[in-house]
Motif scaffolding. Structure first.
Motif, PDB file in Angstrom:
ATOM      1  N   ALA A  96       0.832  -1.211   0.000  1.00 58.74           N
ATOM      2  CA  ALA A  96       0.000   0.000   0.000  1.00 58.74           C
ATOM      3  C   ALA A  96       0.864   1.257   0.000  1.00 58.74           C
ATOM      4  CB  ALA A  96      -0.955  -0.006   1.192  1.00 58.74           C
ATOM      5  N   ALA A  97       1.883   1.296   0.836  1.00 54.34           N
ATOM      6  CA  ALA A  97       2.774   2.456   0.879  1.00 54.34           C
ATOM      7  C   ALA A  97       3.596   2.562  -0.400  1.00 54.34           C
ATOM      8  CB  ALA A  97       3.690   2.381   2.096  1.00 54.34           C
TER       9      ALA A  97
ATOM     10  N   ALA B  40       1.315   4.034  -2.961  1.00 56.88           N
ATOM     11  CA  ALA B  40       1.013   5.427  -2.613  1.00 56.88           C
ATOM     12  C   ALA B  40       2.165   6.362  -2.944  1.00 56.88           C
ATOM     13  CB  ALA B  40       0.662   5.530  -1.132  1.00 56.88           C
TER      14      ALA B  40
ATOM     15  N   GLU C 262      -0.606   9.186  -9.807  1.00 55.69           N
ATOM     16  CA  GLU C 262      -1.746   8.428 -10.313  1.00 55.69           C
ATOM     17  C   GLU C 262      -1.423   7.693 -11.608  1.00 55.69           C
ATOM     18  OE1 GLU C 262      -6.163   9.471 -11.917  1.00 55.69           O
ATOM     19  OE2 GLU C 262      -5.536  10.439 -10.049  1.00 55.69           O
TER      20      GLU C 262
ATOM     21  N   ALA D  50      -1.696   2.222 -10.743  1.00 51.98           N
ATOM     22  CA  ALA D  50      -1.607   1.424  -9.522  1.00 51.98           C
ATOM     23  C   ALA D  50      -1.936  -0.048  -9.749  1.00 51.98           C
ATOM     24  CB  ALA D  50      -2.517   2.017  -8.448  1.00 51.98           C
TER      25      ALA D  50
ATOM     26  N   ARG E  35       0.770  -2.853  -9.114  1.00 47.75           N
ATOM     27  CA  ARG E  35       0.500  -3.847  -8.069  1.00 47.75           C
ATOM     28  C   ARG E  35       0.684  -5.268  -8.619  1.00 47.75           C
ATOM     29  NH1 ARG E  35      -2.282  -4.440  -3.303  1.00 47.75           N
ATOM     30  NH2 ARG E  35      -3.173  -2.356  -3.399  1.00 47.75           N
TER      31      ARG E  35
ATOM     32  N   ARG F  75       5.628  12.786  -5.231  1.00 43.63           N
ATOM     33  CA  ARG F  75       5.521  11.368  -5.569  1.00 43.63           C
ATOM     34  C   ARG F  75       6.474  11.016  -6.709  1.00 43.63           C
ATOM     35  NH1 ARG F  75      -0.822   9.936  -5.048  1.00 43.63           N
ATOM     36  NH2 ARG F  75      -1.044  10.730  -2.943  1.00 43.63           N
TER      37      ARG F  75
END
Length: 107
Positions: A22-23, A26, A30, A44, A48, A99
């Motif tokens: 998750a981190a 994040a 986007e 994402a 993932r 980010r």
């Protein structure tokens, strides 16, 4: 890592080493991209899937050996361990705001 390592890069690497998907996700924008030796994974969901199969899902460990700025990117040399690829590798990061917009993995 050095004190000059941009916080988004530091957060992403810390998340990978902690196995915190998750981190890790994040830490990306986007429309962030992982380029794993020429294979691109954007967004994402795709990042993932790649990470579950080849990075955090393989209990990756990254022992940072060098951090440098080169051509507007943060380049991190690391000894990669875990249950997948093992050996030296380089990661180039582009940062957008707070980010990572792109992580490129290369030999």
């Amino acid at each position: 890592m050095t004190d000059e390592t941009p916080e988004p890069v530091r957060a992403l690497l810390d998340a990978a080493n902690a196995g915190d998907t998750a981190a890790f996700l994040a830490a990306f924008t986007e429309d962030g991209v992982v380029d794993d030796w020429g294979r691109e994974f954007r967004g994402a969901g795709r990042i993932r899937d790649w990470s579950d199969a080849e990075f955090i899902g393989k209990q990756v460990s990254l022992a940072i050996t060098r951090v440098a700025e080169q051509d507007g990117e943060t380049v991190v040399a690391a000894q990669v361990g875990g249950n997948g690829f093992n050996g030296p590798s380089h990661f180039a990061f582009r940062v957008a705001g707070d980010r990572v917009s792109r992580m490129t993995i290369r030999p």
